[in-house]
Write an enzyme that holds these catalytic residues in place. Structure first.
Site, PDB file in Angstrom:
ATOM      1  N   GLU A 192      56.350   8.859 -24.411  1.00  0.00           N
ATOM      2  CA  GLU A 192      55.688   8.253 -23.241  1.00  0.00           C
ATOM      3  C   GLU A 192      54.443   7.525 -23.716  1.00  0.00           C
ATOM      4  OE1 GLU A 192      55.128  11.165 -20.161  1.00  0.00           O
ATOM      5  OE2 GLU A 192      57.227  11.721 -20.177  1.00  0.00           O
ATOM      6  N   HIS A 200      49.001   6.426 -11.744  1.00  0.00           N
ATOM      7  CA  HIS A 200      50.219   6.220 -12.539  1.00  0.00           C
ATOM      8  C   HIS A 200      50.603   4.760 -12.382  1.00  0.00           C
ATOM      9  CE1 HIS A 200      54.185   6.579 -14.231  1.00  0.00           C
ATOM     10  NE2 HIS A 200      53.926   7.827 -14.573  1.00  0.00           N
ATOM     11  N   ARG A 226      47.917   5.156 -20.032  1.00  0.00           N
ATOM     12  CA  ARG A 226      48.046   4.902 -18.605  1.00  0.00           C
ATOM     13  C   ARG A 226      46.915   4.118 -17.967  1.00  0.00           C
ATOM     14  NH1 ARG A 226      50.422  10.302 -16.140  1.00  0.00           N
ATOM     15  NH2 ARG A 226      52.327   9.862 -17.253  1.00  0.00           N
ATOM     16  N   HIS A 237      47.612   9.618  -9.013  1.00  0.00           N
ATOM     17  CA  HIS A 237      48.607  10.518  -9.605  1.00  0.00           C
ATOM     18  C   HIS A 237      48.035  11.842 -10.087  1.00  0.00           C
ATOM     19  CE1 HIS A 237      52.285  11.513 -11.730  1.00  0.00           C
ATOM     20  NE2 HIS A 237      51.647  11.597 -12.886  1.00  0.00           N
ATOM     21  N   ARG A 284      44.002  11.413 -19.042  1.00  0.00           N
ATOM     22  CA  ARG A 284      45.007  12.366 -19.545  1.00  0.00           C
ATOM     23  C   ARG A 284      46.152  11.653 -20.255  1.00  0.00           C
ATOM     24  NH1 ARG A 284      49.966  14.527 -17.164  1.00  0.00           N
ATOM     25  NH2 ARG A 284      49.603  13.010 -15.527  1.00  0.00           N
TER      26      ARG A 284
END
Ligand code: FAD
Ligand code: SIN
Length: 528
Positions: A113, A241, A288, A349, A384
């Site tokens: 990811e 997100h 992100r 998110h 994160r």
């Protein structure tokens, strides 16, 4: 009504259930959850759980990726201990019955990811959270010491304040004696006295109009600890997100997992141009914060309400095999992802900040622990890394359980705690006041405290919040308590913390991006 338990747990996601399973041999456990046991953010998790399993991955690489994503505001000691304990926690989830996908060779099929330099995300197709939640519930239900109270809402934790003692933020000896719990069906408030309490109430995405979070995510635990004068930090780092399905009337927004980009899907403008390379050399797999800001910027340039995620070049059979849930969902609204691009838009998110805890999940309040999304461990820093949150919850619930089991026998119940004082509450408030104020709050936060911020926007947000804060406090004082009014009050408390902490941060860092402070590239070993 008064009850006594050894371990009170507020929340039935990965954080609450992991801790429950681990402490249950030591005493009576009560898990309180405001909805059904499986209505948690945990159940919604798609991509998976990050952990170091095989070479060429190493703990050092995962540590470096976590620090880099977090813009080095992370606590390196906490990052190191979380990552080095990752393999053990995964083995434990597997022992409890979680089934992660495997390759034909028998090895786990690891995904990649955004922000990860290696394939290290364990998953169960695109429904990993549902599988983990299933396994944990089945394990917890086997233990005779664990009682689960569904559809019960925790209003506040109990401290000396409820004994009439004055406490302020600097008080070093605030102590938690349990919690007040509302049974909305019977309209009764119970006093639960507990030797130790764990806050595992998850996130706060519903502060924003568009979120991937389930409706339960209203920041209750963070607000309760804040009201009890416990320490909270890093609230300005709300993660958006990058890719939720653009389907305007759907709440919560359906997530299109980042693992799809790890599988080869590419972000494009609505006129078909790739754009991520303009923003980061890692393209669609940048971390992100960067991807969400890039999409926000492209939408502002084009005036469109979404961008596209293109997976039409990926082998159709493999796409459907790995992402059956996303395939079925998109098809249900008329999009065949093997042939058509997916319209996507960023959505609130994950809350990186929360209740401050140490390496054993201990909060600043005695006998009170916190774990999972409601906590701030220092792992995530300013942003994160994908799939690190399920891991964080597993690691810190384990650590909190070690500490709680050690001290439990030395703690006495506090029998003098009075029952909830409901005198003066006569109003059955009109629901329209609450729903309208909630919408106002979400609109303030989305418009002024979203992906891109400024000093002026934050000031506007605070001024407007002040009005709805006063109105809601007045209503709360007079109202017969309902879940909705308590949630609204919590949302307002948490919004206040986000705005105040965003105002205090005079820089653009990680998820906090302000047009008034240019983003400085960190000049250090991880951001070359
Ligand atoms: P939750 O699982 O949210 O559980 C919270 C619990 O607290 C619930 O039982 C709720 O009822 C209870 N509760 C809350 N307030 C009260 C109250 N006042 N009284 C009583 N009970 C209360 N992370 C990853 O690492 N990998 C992923 O792939 C991933 N995908 C995600 C996909 C989606 C769509 C979402 C929304 C999140 C995703 N995340 C992912 C984030 C991750 O799922 C969450 O951070 C994590 O599951 C939080 O677990 P938790 O136990 O802290 O809280
Ligand atoms: C996702 O699957 O993209 C979500 C992963 C996460 O939030 O960690």
């Amino acid at each position: 009504m008064k009850r006594k338990v050894d371990f009170l747990i507020i929340g039935s996601g990965i954080a609450g259930l992991t801790y429950a399973i681990k402490v249950a041999d030591k005493g009576k456990v009560l898990i309180v959850t405001k909805s059904k046991i499986d209505e948690t953010a945990t159940s919604y998790a798609q991509g998976g759980i990050a952990a170091v399993m095989y070479t060429p991955d190493t703990y050092e690489k995962h540590i470096r990726d976590t620090l880099k994503a977090g813009d080095e505001l992370n606590n390196e000691k906490i990052v190191r201990l979380t990552i080095t304990e990752s393999t053990e926690r995964i083995k434990e989830l597997i022992k409890w019955g979680t089934e992660f996908d495997k390759k034909k060779s028998g090895k786990y099929d690891l995904a990649k990811e955004g922000g990860h330099s290696e394939y290290r995300v364990l998953h169960h197709k695109d429904s990993t959270g549902h599988e983990i939640q299933r396994a944990l519930i089945s394990q917890a239900k086997k233990h005779k010491n664990i009682e689960i109270l569904e559809d019960h809402f925790t209003i506040d934790i109990i401290t000396q304040h409820h004994l009439g003692k004055k406490i302020n933020k600097k008080s070093a000896d605030i102590q938690c004696f349990g919690a007040y719990i509302l049974n909305p069906q019977k309209n009764k408030i119970y006093t639960i006295l507990a030797k130790t309490t764990l806050i595992a109430t998850g996130g706060a995405g519903n502060i924003y109009s568009t979120t991937t979070n389930p409706v339960i995510a209203t920041g209750d635990g963070i607000a309760m600890v804040y009201r009890a004068k416990g320490k909270i930090d890093n609230m300005e780092f709300m993660q958006f997100h990058p890719t939720s399905l653009y389907n305007p009337d759907e709440k919560p927004s359906f997530l299109i997992t980042e693992a799809l980009r790890g599988f080869g899907a590419i972000l494009k403008t609505t006129d078909g141009k790739e754009f991520m390379q303009k923003y980061d050399e890692r393209g669609s797999l940048a971390s992100r914060d960067i991807v969400a800001r890039a999409i926000d910027s492209e939408m502002k340039i084009s005036g469109e309400e979404h961008v596209h995620l293109d997976c039409t070049h990926i082998n159709s059979n493999k796409l459907i095999e790995h992402f059956p849930k996303i395939y079925a969902k998109c098809l249900s609204i008329g999009i065949d992802i093997t042939k058509e691009k997916i319209p996507v838009v960023p959505a609130a998110h994950y809350s990186c900040g929360g209740v401050v805890v140490d390496e054993f999940g201990k909060t600043s309040i005695k006998n009170l622990y916190a774990s999972g999304e409601c906590s701030s461990t220092g792992l995530h820093g300013a942003n994160r890394l994908a799939s690190n949150s399920l891991l964080e919850a597993a690691v810190f619930s384990h650590r909190a359980s070690i500490d709680a089991k050690q001290i439990i026998d030395s703690i006495e119940f506090c029998d003098e705690i009075p029952d909830w004082d409901a005198s003066g509450t006569v109003l059955n408030e009109e629901m329209i006041l609450i729903t309208q104020t909630t919408k106002e709050l979400q609109s303030i936060m989305s418009n002024y405290v979203g992906i891109v911020r400024s000093n002026l926007r934050l000031k506007r947000a605070l001024d407007r919040l002040e009005i709805i804060y006063q109105e809601t406090e007045e209503l709360y004082e007079k109202s017969i308590l309902t879940v909705k009014i308590c949630e609204l009050r919590n949302l307002i408390n948490v919004a206040y913390l986000i705005i105040k902490m965003a105002m205090k941060r005079k820089e653009s860092r990680g998820l906090h991006y302000s047009i008034d402070y240019p983003k400085i590239k960190m000049k250090n070993k991880f951001n070359k």
